[in-house]
Design an enzyme around this catalytic site. Structure first.
Site, PDB file in Angstrom:
ATOM      1  N   CYS A 149       0.940  -0.901   0.275  1.00 55.23           N
ATOM      2  CA  CYS A 149       0.213  -0.057  -0.295  1.00 55.23           C
ATOM      3  C   CYS A 149       1.203   1.586  -0.091  1.00 55.23           C
ATOM      4  CB  CYS A 149      -1.038   0.157   2.009  1.00 55.23           C
ATOM      5  SG  CYS A 149      -2.472  -1.605   1.530  1.00 55.23           S
ATOM      6  N   ALA A 150       2.270   0.963   0.761  1.00 49.52           N
ATOM      7  CA  ALA A 150       3.026   2.403   0.609  1.00 49.52           C
ATOM      8  C   ALA A 150       4.245   2.660  -0.367  1.00 49.52           C
ATOM      9  CB  ALA A 150       3.152   1.952   1.807  1.00 49.52           C
TER      10      ALA A 150
END
Length: 364
Positions: free
Chosen positions: A356-357
């Site tokens: 996600c990052a």
């Protein structure tokens, strides 16, 4: 490593004026643009520095440490460009990440979730690269996103490549692709009035396939309204290669909404065929029995991994049995890549993980 604003100026000088927002990108000589799978060679990984206490509160310092750890780890395998929203944040990020990570202040961000806000890169098979924006709207208006809404455009502009705006609203983490014509997604995230009001599932599917250059979409129901993403696919089900997916399944004694969703994804994908007519091979990965965090939003996913050049960067949760089993499963699934497991509990307590990052930029 040189700071990239200078590189941006050189690109401007060399390439001349960049295409305007929404420019059509049809590929060279009629070649088809396609979003490749995550496992292709990368030019770099894009990340974003969390700096806003209004988003993270007292958790900010710990989350910053986890983002710095991920950035340093990825930078051991491929270049990392980390966006920070202002000069103060640039200084913080450089101090935390060290000289191996390029930190820039020319692309402001609201939060750290670059998988969802960054441009999704596409290739045409002839050495050309472009990008598509999925029209990020703060996960259906759940978070302020003034700067994050512009990240995809800014990253494409930075690289001097065309950007096309998709005809639907979504996030990079909401769609998983094998790069060979098949994509996966949860209905809860995309077929949702907070993103695509008034659009039928069939119409959304048509637009996703057009944006990704794919031919078949496999839907799973997902979980609506229980987390900020409305249940992104990249927490539970990931492609290993065309025809092969991994699904994380919880311990047998769990029967919460997320456990039921994971088992349903496993069942649906086990019976599915892809765009080439292959029956999907599904690799089961067991989720942890125990975790260290007490956060109600904690994401206990081994499969929210980030593939980099020569490695798989994933999480560990302090459960020796399942941590080791997940490491073995990923090593077998991606031979030739080193499996690196990180303790990023503070990040994952915020509702997302390593995939996600991060956003990978493929080599054209």
């Amino acid at each position: 490593m040189n700071d990239l604003p200078a590189g941006r100026w050189l690109l401007d000088a060399f390439l001349g004026p960049r295409p305007s927002r929404g420019a059509s990108s049809d590929g060279t000589d009629g070649a088809r643009w396609r979003v490749p799978a995550d496992d292709v060679p990368h030019t770099r990984t894009w990340m974003s520095w969390p700096s806003r206490r209004s988003v993270w509160g007292r958790q900010l310092a710990g989350v910053q440490q986890d983002i710095a750890l991920i950035a340093r780890t990825v930078a051991a395998f491929e270049p990392v460009v980390l966006c920070a929203p202002d000069e103060s944040a640039v200084g913080e990020a450089r101090a935390a990440c060290g000289p191996g990570v390029t930190v820039i202040g020319s692309i402001p961000t609201d939060d750290l979730w670059m998988r969802d806000t960054c441009a999704v890169f596409r290739r045409d098979g002839r050495g050309n690269l472009d990008a598509v924006s999925l029209n990020f709207n703060g996960w259906g208006g759940k978070q302020k996103h003034r700067d994050d809404a512009e990240v995809a455009w800014c990253v494409a502009e930075f690289n001097g490549i065309p950007l096309t705006e998709a005809e639907f609203v979504g996030e990079g983490g909401s769609i998983e692709t094998d790069g060979d014509g098949t994509v996966l997604a949860t209905e809860s995230s995309l077929v949702n009035k907070n993103r695509n009001r008034g659009m039928s599932r069939d119409k959304i599917e048509e637009e996703v396939l057009a944006a990704y250059g794919a031919e078949k979409m496999i839907w799973v129901p997902g979980v609506r309204g229980r987390d900020i993403t409305d249940n992104h696919i990249d927490v539970t089900s990931r492609f290993v290669r065309p025809g092969v997916v991994m699904v994380q399944v919880p311990p047998d004694d769990r029967n919460d909404v997320w456990a039921r969703d994971a088992r349903e994804q496993f069942a649906i994908l086990s019976a599915a065929t892809d765009a080439k007519g292959r029956r999907l091979q599904v690799i089961r990965v067991d989720g942890p029995d125990t975790v260290r965090s007490r956060s109600s939003t904690f994401v206990d996913s081994y499969l929210n991994f980030h593939l980099v050049n020569g490695a798989v960067v994933t999480a560990q949760f302090g459960d020796p049995r399942t941590d080791s089993a997940a490491r073995r499963a990923l090593a077998e699934a991606f031979p030739g890549r080193r499996v690196v497991q990180l303790d990023v509990d503070r990040l994952m307590g915020g509702g997302g993980g390593i995939h996600c990052a991060t956003m990978h930029e493929p080599i054209p």
